[in-house]
Structure formats: structure tokens, C-alpha cells
Design an enzyme around this catalytic site. Structure first.
Site, PDB file in Angstrom:
ATOM      1  N   LYS A  79      42.723  32.409  35.520  1.00 35.34           N
ATOM      2  CA  LYS A  79      42.499  33.672  34.817  1.00 35.34           C
ATOM      3  C   LYS A  79      43.539  33.871  33.719  1.00 35.34           C
ATOM      4  O   LYS A  79      44.745  33.829  33.966  1.00 35.34           O
ATOM      5  CB  LYS A  79      42.559  34.823  35.822  1.00 35.34           C
ATOM      6  CG  LYS A  79      42.251  36.202  35.248  1.00 35.34           C
ATOM      7  CD  LYS A  79      42.306  37.242  36.359  1.00 35.34           C
ATOM      8  CE  LYS A  79      41.978  38.642  35.879  1.00 35.34           C
ATOM      9  NZ  LYS A  79      42.078  39.632  36.979  1.00 35.34           N
TER      10      LYS A  79
ATOM     11  N   CYS B 137      36.993  38.713  35.883  1.00 34.39           N
ATOM     12  CA  CYS B 137      37.223  40.156  35.860  1.00 34.39           C
ATOM     13  C   CYS B 137      37.747  40.692  34.519  1.00 34.39           C
ATOM     14  O   CYS B 137      36.976  40.878  33.584  1.00 34.39           O
ATOM     15  CB  CYS B 137      38.144  40.539  37.020  1.00 34.39           C
ATOM     16  SG  CYS B 137      37.990  42.281  37.535  1.00 34.39           S
TER      17      CYS B 137
ATOM     18  N   GLU C  33      35.558  37.519  42.830  1.00 35.67           N
ATOM     19  CA  GLU C  33      36.977  37.257  42.580  1.00 35.67           C
ATOM     20  C   GLU C  33      37.774  37.434  43.875  1.00 35.67           C
ATOM     21  O   GLU C  33      37.516  38.341  44.648  1.00 35.67           O
ATOM     22  CB  GLU C  33      37.492  38.243  41.525  1.00 35.67           C
ATOM     23  CG  GLU C  33      38.976  38.113  41.206  1.00 35.67           C
ATOM     24  CD  GLU C  33      39.492  39.197  40.277  1.00 35.67           C
ATOM     25  OE1 GLU C  33      40.536  38.976  39.649  1.00 35.67           O
ATOM     26  OE2 GLU C  33      38.848  40.272  40.180  1.00 35.67           O
TER      27      GLU C  33
END
Length: 255
Positions: A106, A140, A40
Site C-alpha cells: 500500500k 483502501c 483489506e
């Protein structure tokens, strides 16, 4: 499918140095691979200074990824900070060998770090179709939200990239395995190592887990390029034998 997972320290807020470092690691790959996976925000580290660090979809890091994909004749993927329409995104970029780009923004922004105040959340789940595989991209904090990752698309590989700190690494290990078991899918997680600009320590634990929860690649703690080969036929046979996905709940996610 043969995948190279690159676990590395990141130079804080220095895209040029990070590109140089990753390129050196990529050039060490001596065998053919289908996909290279970076962590990431691999060009900057997990920074909230988006206005200073963001790039466009025509920026240097995207062009670098396209060059790597074409020269290595493989796909390359990882997340970076992208600005678009006066907004900032933690965008998971997937570059095909042809130079074609698909991406996932995300969805679950990390409120403890104030990510939700700087970045715009994505609303669309993204399934990449590549070399006969369906790959679901996640970033994540998405790992903590199983409903969004639920395998309603019959994907084959659930892919997480992260800057997940050492202090909470047990959760990373547990949840990656849970996502594999509940979705009858391969799961690969690529994390960073080293200390970031906020003095948070990261100890990696990049790993790959198969569709029954068995380790393909155990948690790694050092820098390195880790190669794995995934067997889709073995996964499909397991799904026939253990047809748990047919009993999944029907639900709707509201944005």
C-alpha cells in the site's frame, strides 16, 4: 473472468478465527471461479498493532492462501500485515493457482489513523497478469489518489480492498465510479462489514463497476459471497469506440 467478492465481518486481531470464517465462505462457492477477493487486512482488521499481529511471507496466512488457491484451482487475493527486514507493510497478496505469489505494498498510508507511523509505504505500482487480464492492485486510501491509479499500463481491472467506514461510504461509492470512468476499466471494490476494535462501523458497499460507470454489482451491505462475470471483449470494444485513454496526460510520479 469470473470473480467471487467476499464481504464479511472480521474478528478483531484474530487471524485463526478469520481464516476459519473465510474458509467456510469459500467452501460455499459451488461453481468454478477465476479469482477470490478478500478485504483489506482480512486476517486482523485494520489494526496498528503491527508488531503483535504481523506475519512473514512464510507465515500461516500465506500458507492458507496457497492451500485455498491450489485446492480451488483459482487465484485468491487480499491484504494482510507482513513484516520484512524489520519493517511492516500493508501488503496486498495475490496467490496464483500454482502457488506463485505476487504482491503490492500500500502506497498511500492513512495518516488519520497513524498508519504512516507504523507501516512502510510501497513505492511500486503493481500490475498482475492473470488469464489474459491485467489487474492493478490498490488498497483502501489509495482510492483517493487518482494519479497513482492512472491507466498508463492499459490494465483491464482496477481492484481495491478496504476497511472503509460507514461514516465516509459516500466517498467510496463516488470514487470507485470515478476510477472506472476515467480509466475505461472495470473497477471492483471489496470492503468489510461490522464494527472493528476501535468501534468504527463498516457497512460494506462492495461493488463492481464497468468501464463506462455502469454497475455490474451494486453496493452490497450484508455479509456474503458475490459472484460477477467480467467481459473483456466488451471493454476493448468500448475503448475502440471511446478512445479517451489516447489523450491522457504524460506525467512522472516521484517517490
Amino acid at each position: 473472468m469470473k470473480i467471487a467478492l467476499i464481504q464479511s465481518d472480521l474478528v478483531w486481531e484474530n487471524p485463526q478465527r478469520n481464516r476459519i470464517n473465510f474458509e467456510a465462505k469459500i467452501n460455499e462457492i459451488s461453481t468454478d471461479v477465476d479469482l477470490i477477493v478478500l478485504p483489506e487486512m482480512f486476517s486482523t482488521g485494520f489494526t496498528m498493532r503491527a508488531s503483535e499481529m504481523a506475519e512473514t511471507m512464510q507465515g500461516e496466512t500465506i500458507q492458507w492462501m496457497k492451500t485455498i488457491a491450489q485446492s480451488k484451482n483459482c487465484a485468491i487475493t487480499g491484504s494482510l500485515i507482513i513484516t520484512e527486514n524489520n519493517k511492516f507493510y500493508n501488503r496486498f497478496i495475490f496467490v496464483f493457482p500454482s502457488g506463485e505469489i505476487q504482491f503490492y505494498d500500500k502506497r498511500h498510508l492513512f495518516t488519520l489513523a497513524g498508519e504512516d507511523k507504523i507501516y512502510t509505504a510501497g513505492i511500486k505500482k503493481q500490475i498482475i497478469e492473470y488469464k489474459g487480464w491485467k489487474i492493478c492492485l490498490q488498497v483502501c486510501y489509495d482510492l483517493r489518489f487518482p494519479v497513482f491509479a492512472r491507466n498508463v499500463e492499459n490494465y483491464d481491472l482496477l481492484l481495491y480492498v478496504a476497511n472503509w467506514p460507514k461514516a465516509r461510504i459516500q466517498a467510496w461509492d463516488i470514487l470507485l465510479k470515478a476510477r472506472a470512468v476515467e480509466n475505461l476499466s472495470y473497477v471492483a471494490g471489496v470492503n468489510r462489514v461490522g464494527v472493528d476494535g476501535h468501534d468504527y462501523e463498516h457497512n460494506g458497499h462492495s461493488q463492481v463497476i464497468d468501464f463506462l460507470g455502469n454497475p455490474v454489482l451494486g453496493p452490497q451491505e450484508n455479509e456474503g459471497v458475490f459472484m460477477v462475470k467480467l467481459d473483456k471483449n466488451a471493454m476493448l470494444e468500448a475503448r475502440k469506440k471511446f478512445d479517451f485513454l489516447s489523450d491522457k496526460d504524460v506525467f512522472e510520479i516521484k517517490n
